[in-house]
Design a protein around this motif. Structure first.
Motif, mmCIF file in Angstrom:
data_model
loop_
_atom_site.group_PDB
_atom_site.id
_atom_site.type_symbol
_atom_site.label_atom_id
_atom_site.label_comp_id
_atom_site.label_asym_id
_atom_site.label_seq_id
_atom_site.Cartn_x
_atom_site.Cartn_y
_atom_site.Cartn_z
ATOM 1 N N ASN A 55 0.923 -1.213 0.023
ATOM 2 C CA ASN A 55 -0.044 0.076 0.064
ATOM 3 C C ASN A 55 0.743 1.329 0.055
ATOM 4 O O ASN A 55 0.362 2.125 -0.808
ATOM 5 N N ARG A 56 1.988 1.432 0.872
ATOM 6 C CA ARG A 56 2.937 2.459 0.656
ATOM 7 C C ARG A 56 3.255 3.004 -0.700
ATOM 8 O O ARG A 56 3.475 3.552 -1.061
ATOM 9 N N LEU A 57 3.992 1.586 -1.232
ATOM 10 C CA LEU A 57 4.339 1.720 -2.604
ATOM 11 C C LEU A 57 3.685 1.905 -3.502
ATOM 12 O O LEU A 57 3.885 3.020 -4.414
ATOM 13 N N LYS A 58 2.225 1.700 -3.661
ATOM 14 C CA LYS A 58 1.258 2.360 -4.616
ATOM 15 C C LYS A 58 1.009 3.661 -4.207
ATOM 16 O O LYS A 58 0.665 4.392 -5.156
ATOM 17 N N ARG A 59 0.815 4.199 -3.123
ATOM 18 C CA ARG A 59 0.825 5.708 -2.733
ATOM 19 C C ARG A 59 2.053 6.174 -3.236
ATOM 20 O O ARG A 59 1.610 7.297 -3.887
ATOM 21 N N ILE A 60 3.087 5.902 -3.053
ATOM 22 C CA ILE A 60 4.324 6.503 -3.708
ATOM 23 C C ILE A 60 4.361 6.256 -5.289
ATOM 24 O O ILE A 60 4.546 7.624 -5.890
ATOM 25 N N GLU A 61 3.853 5.596 -5.913
ATOM 26 C CA GLU A 61 3.632 5.196 -7.355
ATOM 27 C C GLU A 61 2.451 6.420 -7.763
ATOM 28 O O GLU A 61 2.779 7.126 -8.751
ATOM 29 N N GLY A 62 1.533 6.671 -6.914
ATOM 30 C CA GLY A 62 0.735 7.787 -7.379
ATOM 31 C C GLY A 62 1.104 9.102 -7.146
ATOM 32 O O GLY A 62 0.872 9.870 -7.790
ATOM 33 N N GLN A 63 2.044 9.174 -6.215
ATOM 34 C CA GLN A 63 2.947 10.544 -5.899
ATOM 35 C C GLN A 63 3.522 10.844 -7.009
ATOM 36 O O GLN A 63 3.752 12.069 -7.546
ATOM 37 N N ALA B 135 9.118 9.262 1.971
ATOM 38 C CA ALA B 135 8.225 8.126 1.738
ATOM 39 C C ALA B 135 9.018 6.655 1.613
ATOM 40 O O ALA B 135 8.854 5.662 2.164
ATOM 41 N N LEU B 136 9.972 7.025 0.558
ATOM 42 C CA LEU B 136 10.720 5.649 0.028
ATOM 43 C C LEU B 136 11.684 5.532 1.439
ATOM 44 O O LEU B 136 11.990 4.497 1.519
ATOM 45 N N ARG B 137 12.363 6.370 2.173
ATOM 46 C CA ARG B 137 13.088 6.440 2.975
ATOM 47 C C ARG B 137 12.390 5.281 4.172
ATOM 48 O O ARG B 137 13.255 4.407 4.815
ATOM 49 N N LYS B 138 11.140 5.893 4.165
ATOM 50 C CA LYS B 138 10.149 5.085 5.325
ATOM 51 C C LYS B 138 9.991 3.640 4.969
ATOM 52 O O LYS B 138 10.564 2.603 5.652
ATOM 53 N N VAL B 139 9.849 3.074 3.717
ATOM 54 C CA VAL B 139 9.808 2.125 3.109
ATOM 55 C C VAL B 139 11.163 1.043 3.349
ATOM 56 O O VAL B 139 11.155 -0.113 3.711
ATOM 57 N N SER B 140 11.894 1.948 3.126
ATOM 58 C CA SER B 140 13.599 1.477 2.946
ATOM 59 C C SER B 140 13.841 0.913 4.532
ATOM 60 O O SER B 140 14.338 0.099 4.791
ATOM 61 N N MET B 141 13.735 1.912 5.260
ATOM 62 C CA MET B 141 13.896 1.573 6.717
ATOM 63 C C MET B 141 13.120 0.576 7.408
ATOM 64 O O MET B 141 13.714 -0.547 8.132
ATOM 65 N N THR B 142 11.710 0.416 6.822
ATOM 66 C CA THR B 142 10.911 -0.712 7.463
ATOM 67 C C THR B 142 11.656 -1.966 6.927
ATOM 68 O O THR B 142 11.730 -3.128 7.743
ATOM 69 N N LEU B 143 11.992 -2.149 5.629
ATOM 70 C CA LEU B 143 12.645 -3.379 5.121
ATOM 71 C C LEU B 143 13.693 -3.761 5.978
ATOM 72 O O LEU B 143 14.056 -4.766 5.962
ATOM 73 N N LEU B 144 14.820 -2.619 5.839
ATOM 74 C CA LEU B 144 15.824 -2.951 6.605
ATOM 75 C C LEU B 144 15.557 -3.377 8.081
ATOM 76 O O LEU B 144 16.558 -4.323 8.460
#
Length: 102
Positions: A25-33, A60-69
């Motif tokens: 969902n986060r990545l889809k929001r980023i795609e929309g942005q 937003a990408l940093r947040k996704v990255s940190m979550t995955l990390l």
């Protein structure tokens, strides 16, 4: 000239359904942005407005990255250490962290 080696593996991660849904969902929001910014550029919107939106996407990408990390460290690296493959997993983790610090 030093060429950075791309590290891609065929390893899979089994994420919990809720985590996968949240990340997707986060990545889809980023795609929309990103699409919104593309439209802003096409519509000749004010540079500062575009830059502000780009900054939001980077955050937003940093947040996704940190979550995955964090997830990778807590699960994949931890499991590798428990299974005797810690050195390799830690080296891989450090390589990824160094990419984020550039």
């Amino acid at each position: 000239m030093h060429k950075q080696q791309s590290v891609t593996t065929e390893q899979k991660t089994h994420r919990h359904h809720d985590e996968k849904t949240s990340l997707t969902n986060r990545l889809k929001r980023i795609e929309g942005q990103v699409r919104g910014i593309q439209k802003m550029v096409e519509d000749d919107r004010y540079c500062v407005d575009v830059l502000i939106q780009l900054s939001a996407i980077q955050a937003a990408l940093r947040k996704v990255s940190m979550t995955l990390l964090e997830d990778h460290s807590k699960h994949c690296v931890s499991d590798a250490i428990k299974n005797g493959n810690g050195d390799e997993a830690i080296a891989e983790l450090m390589d990824v962290i160094s990419r984020f610090s550039k």
